[in-house]
Design a protein around this motif. Structure first.
Motif, short mmCIF file in Angstrom:
data_model
loop_
_atom_site.label_atom_id
_atom_site.label_comp_id
_atom_site.label_asym_id
_atom_site.label_seq_id
_atom_site.Cartn_x
_atom_site.Cartn_y
_atom_site.Cartn_z
N GLY A 128 0.74 -1.07 0.10
CA GLY A 128 0.02 -0.03 0.10
C GLY A 128 0.74 1.22 -0.10
O GLY A 128 0.22 2.36 0.20
N THR A 129 2.13 1.20 -0.02
CA THR A 129 3.10 2.36 -0.12
C THR A 129 3.73 2.51 -1.47
O THR A 129 3.74 1.45 -2.19
N GLN A 130 4.30 3.69 -1.65
CA GLN A 130 5.36 3.79 -2.67
C GLN A 130 6.75 3.04 -2.63
O GLN A 130 7.21 3.13 -1.59
N ARG A 131 7.02 2.52 -3.70
CA ARG A 131 8.43 1.93 -3.81
C ARG A 131 9.48 3.09 -4.30
O ARG A 131 8.99 3.94 -4.94
N ALA A 132 10.59 3.01 -4.14
CA ALA A 132 11.57 3.89 -4.54
C ALA A 132 11.82 3.45 -6.26
O ALA A 132 11.65 2.39 -6.40
N LYS A 133 12.18 4.62 -6.90
CA LYS A 133 12.64 4.59 -8.26
C LYS A 133 14.13 4.78 -8.15
O LYS A 133 14.60 5.61 -7.87
N VAL A 134 14.79 3.75 -8.76
CA VAL A 134 16.06 3.64 -8.80
C VAL A 134 16.53 3.90 -10.56
O VAL A 134 16.18 3.26 -11.18
N MET A 135 17.52 4.83 -10.69
CA MET A 135 18.11 4.82 -12.03
C MET A 135 19.48 4.46 -12.00
O MET A 135 20.58 5.07 -11.20
N VAL A 136 19.88 3.58 -12.84
CA VAL A 136 21.31 2.99 -12.88
C VAL A 136 21.83 3.47 -14.34
O VAL A 136 21.27 3.07 -15.30
N LEU A 137 22.92 4.15 -14.17
CA LEU A 137 23.64 4.81 -15.44
C LEU A 137 24.82 3.93 -15.92
O LEU A 137 25.68 3.81 -14.96
N GLY A 138 24.54 2.89 -16.80
CA GLY A 138 25.66 2.17 -17.36
C GLY A 138 25.17 0.82 -16.98
O GLY A 138 24.85 0.23 -16.14
#
Length: 365
Positions: free
Chosen positions: A164-174
């Protein structure tokens, strides 16, 4: 050949360049191995273990450098070690010269025959960098998740969320080894992950092997900018072998991000891929700029030295053996891939990318 294993003295560094078993293999080939006392303690190896396999233990680091024809290390020489090197000595270690002009000039002036782990190229791969890239990549997502914690200066978002809660958004460069490992761990934590790369074939491969909560995206400034406002953790793993890392996140782009987001710069050894990055230590791993937490530890695998030392020796030992067998003068003839590892030799620079970074002329073999 006399091989020296000094204790690493870079801050918060506990790895050692050769395990006792690795020393035993070198000794079995007829070489003499000189180990500085307590060099292996940080990785869980006692002096007795080295003595038991036939290595010679020395208390004074100056004796190591005086006796050794080849110095095998983990990290690049730091300034307080410069005076220990002899003219024409052979060095095999991680160097990262594109980010360190002072060290480059020292190696040239002292005519050190310096071979680097991170530039050795075999069939398009970097086999001596890959083990540490695995460790750093897996660590990157863990450290990013930890520093999202409010008590660490982050936004207070749990990476995987709960029902019921938001998950983190992760950006991986490479999308190389470090990036792939970072994406795997971030996905395993339950985060929504997007991995960027400029190689479409690599992206197709990653799309088939990574979990369903990992999306792939072509790396461009526009695509990165578009996703930044939604991103909680950015992990930078971009690598150009031997060269400075490109600055993919500028200072101005930080304003697009949510306060309390986290940047993890795995590329910091090569100068960092965020404009606002500067090297930090395990003791003081982060700083905050524009409300964004920066994690820029320059020797990330040093946090897990036992795993890292085993992984490093597994990869480097075959090349240490060849270097010890033939010496710096002949090794590139006998094993041509060592040419890619050679950075400086008797006052000449042999790495073009390092030369471009510092405005120094380089030569080809």
């Amino acid at each position: 050949m006399n091989i020296g294993i000094p204790k690493e003295i870079k801050k918060d560094e506990y790895r050692v360049s050769i395990t006792p078993n690795g020393a035993a293999e070198l000794i079995a080939q007829g070489h003499n191995v000189y180990v500085q006392s307590t060099a292996g303690e940080g990785s869980g190896f006692s002096d007795k273990e080295y003595i038991d396999v036939g290595a010679s233990l020395l208390l004074d680091v100056a004796e190591i450098y005086e006796i050794a024809e080849i110095i095998v290390k983990v990290k690049e020489p730091i300034e307080s070690e410069y005076h220990l090197y002899k003219k024409g000595q052979t060095l095999f270690t991680y160097l990262h010269l594109a980010a360190d002009k002072k060290l480059t000039l020292f190696l040239l002036e002292k005519k050190i025959r310096a071979f680097s782990y991170e530039t050795l190229l075999v069939d398009g791969k970097l086999p001596l960098l890959e083990p540490m890239s695995e460790v750093a990549g897996k660590m990157a997502s863990l450290m990013g998740a930890v520093h999202l914690g409010k008590y660490q200066g982050g936004s207070g978002l749990l990476a995987g969320g709960v029902v019921g809660t938001q998950r983190a958004k992760v950006m991986v460069l490479g999308g190389g080894i470090a990036g792939t490992c970072a994406a795997q761990v971030a996905a395993g934590l339950g985060a929504d992950v997007t991995i960027f790369d400029i190689n479409l074939e690599r992206l197709r491969y990653l799309d088939t092997v990574l979990p369903a909560n990992v999306a792939t995206m072509y790396s461009s400034s526009e695509n990165i900018r578009a996703l930044l406002p939604q991103t909680d953790i950015v992990i930078g793993t971009v690598l150009i072998p031997g060269a400075k890392a490109p600055k993919l996140i500028t200072k101005e782009m930080l304003k697009l991000m949510k306060k309390g987001s986290v940047l993890v710069d795995v590329s910091i050894d090569q100068g960092g891929c965020f404009e606002t990055s500067h090297p930090t230590t395990h003791t003081e791993p982060t700083f905050t700029q524009e409300g964004i937490v920066h994690y820029c530890v320059a020797n990330m695998p040093g946090a897990y030295p036992r795993t890292s030392t085993f992984a490093l020796t597994n990869a480097t030992l075959p090349y240490v053996k060849v270097l010890a067998k033939y010496g710096a003068q002949k090794v590139c003839q006998e094993l041509p891939v060592m040419r890619s590892s050679l950075n400086t030799y008797d006052g000449t620079l042999y790495n073009e990318a390092v030369g471009q970074a510092h405005g120094i002329a380089s030569s080809n073999m």
